[in-house]
Design an enzyme around this catalytic site. Structure first.
Site, PDB file in Angstrom:
ATOM      1  N   ARG A   1      12.668   2.703  -0.269  1.00 16.84           N
ATOM      2  CA  ARG A   1      11.230   2.561  -0.111  1.00 16.84           C
ATOM      3  C   ARG A   1      10.579   2.678  -1.486  1.00 16.84           C
ATOM      4  O   ARG A   1      10.928   3.558  -2.277  1.00 16.84           O
ATOM      5  CB  ARG A   1      10.664   3.658   0.807  1.00 16.84           C
ATOM      6  CG  ARG A   1      11.121   3.561   2.261  1.00 16.84           C
ATOM      7  CD  ARG A   1      10.454   2.396   2.963  1.00 16.84           C
ATOM      8  NE  ARG A   1      10.875   2.268   4.349  1.00 16.84           N
ATOM      9  CZ  ARG A   1      11.883   1.516   4.781  1.00 16.84           C
ATOM     10  NH1 ARG A   1      12.590   0.833   3.903  1.00 16.84           N
ATOM     11  NH2 ARG A   1      12.181   1.447   6.050  1.00 16.84           N
TER      12      ARG A   1
ATOM     13  N   HIS B   1      12.707  -7.563  -2.254  1.00 18.86           N
ATOM     14  CA  HIS B   1      12.931  -6.946  -0.941  1.00 18.86           C
ATOM     15  C   HIS B   1      13.935  -7.759  -0.122  1.00 18.86           C
ATOM     16  O   HIS B   1      13.660  -8.176   1.007  1.00 18.86           O
ATOM     17  CB  HIS B   1      11.616  -6.800  -0.163  1.00 18.86           C
ATOM     18  CG  HIS B   1      11.680  -5.699   0.859  1.00 18.86           C
ATOM     19  ND1 HIS B   1      10.609  -4.906   1.175  1.00 18.86           N
ATOM     20  CD2 HIS B   1      12.698  -5.251   1.641  1.00 18.86           C
ATOM     21  CE1 HIS B   1      10.948  -4.029   2.113  1.00 18.86           C
ATOM     22  NE2 HIS B   1      12.228  -4.225   2.408  1.00 18.86           N
TER      23      HIS B   1
END
Length: 310
Positions: free
Chosen positions: A225, A273
């Site tokens: 994250r 990502h």
């Protein structure tokens, strides 16, 4: 009577999930009507993405569970209207993708591949890397993804240390927990992999103070994250040479703005990502299994602990 399953996600997700979900439900022996729109009080299960239009769960009076399409639940777990069981996504496709990405980037830094890929300058530099047992890797976060990555790196011979909020015991790996354990995990990390969930306790877990515990020149690999890292503190440590490189797949703001200093920093690798993406086919099988369990009166799998936030 067929079950009513609401697919609450963005339209492009429906395009990729409609067929796999229908197939998975049929293979599980579940008769269901799957749709993107239906009366809330008729919904039995919600297949959910936190960036969908559903924010108020109060009208779903008949629903039995919310089945998240994402591994992360930080964007929904604190919703005050959500009192239904919430399951996060854990599927073998997502796990396999994460294992491949983490292993690839750990090996890249372990072997010093960048020097050869980027340094074709005609100079013969015979810098032989150490073998894996002499390279210390620490993984912060020992959930399903962290354990899978740790096991793979361990099989390759790396000296792996794992850290988690609560103490765990995993064969072949040093497992640590607590504040003192975190310091030890950082101090023993030539390569640090972040796979923690995002909670109040993990936000900015890498900050100026904790970064200082890493050996000089350590490499950080973050597919977990973005907010686990204090960006300014990381950039300062990179500029001083305290951190050798950071390979980052997740960020506080995504897409990462073009003007963000990570893009231009010579010791930062940005990937968009892509470390681990939920695969519709395998994810659909997980969703169908949870619906089958709900109808059979069996416990749901991958349930979120609201107190812990994951």
């Amino acid at each position: 009577m067929p079950l009513n399953v609401l697919f609450a996600a963005r339209p492009e997700r429906w395009e990729t999930y409609e067929a796999p979900l229908k197939t998975a439900l049929a293979e599980a022996g579940i008769k269901a009507r799957l749709a993107t729109d239906m009366p809330a009080d008729e919904v039995d299960y919600i297949v959910y993405a936190p960036n969908s239009g559903v924010e108020d769960f109060t009208p779903f009076t008949r629903a039995k569970a919310v089945l998240n399409l994402w591994a992360g639940v930080e964007d929904v777990v604190g919703n005050p209207t959500l009192h239904l069981p919430l399951a996060r996504m854990v599927d073998h496709g997502l796990t396999q993708g994460m294992v491949e990405w983490v292993t690839g980037h750990v090996l890249r830094h372990h072997l010093g591949m960048d020097a050869h890929i980027l340094g074709q300058d005609g100079i013969w530099r015979k810098d032989v890397p150490p073998l894996a047992p002499d390279r210390r890797v620490s993984i912060l976060g020992l959930g399903a993804l962290g354990q899978a990555c740790a096991e793979t790196l361990g099989r390759l011979g790396f000296a792996v240390t794992g850290w988690s909020r609560s103490q765990k015991e995993i064969d072949g790996m040093t497992c640590l927990s607590g504040d003192k354990g975190l310091v030890s995990a950082l101090q023993s990390a030539d390569i640090l992999v972040l796979l923690l969930p995002l909670t109040r306790g993990t936000e900015n877990i890498l900050n100026a103070k904790t970064l200082a515990h890493l050996p000089r020149g350590a490499v950080i690999v973050n597919p977990g994250r973005g907010p686990l890292i204090d960006d300014d503190a990381l950039l300062a440590a990179l500029d001083k040479g305290e951190i050798g490189h950071a390979t980052l797949d997740v960020f506080r703001e995504e897409p990462l703005p073009a003007e963000h200093p990570f893009w231009a920093h010579p010791h930062v690798t940005v990937t968009p990502h892509i470390a681990s993406e939920t695969r519709p086919r395998s994810a659909s099988q997980v969703i169908a299994e949870n619906i089958r369990r709900g109808e059979a009166g069996e416990p749901f799998i991958n349930l979120v602990d609201r107190d812990l936030g994951y």
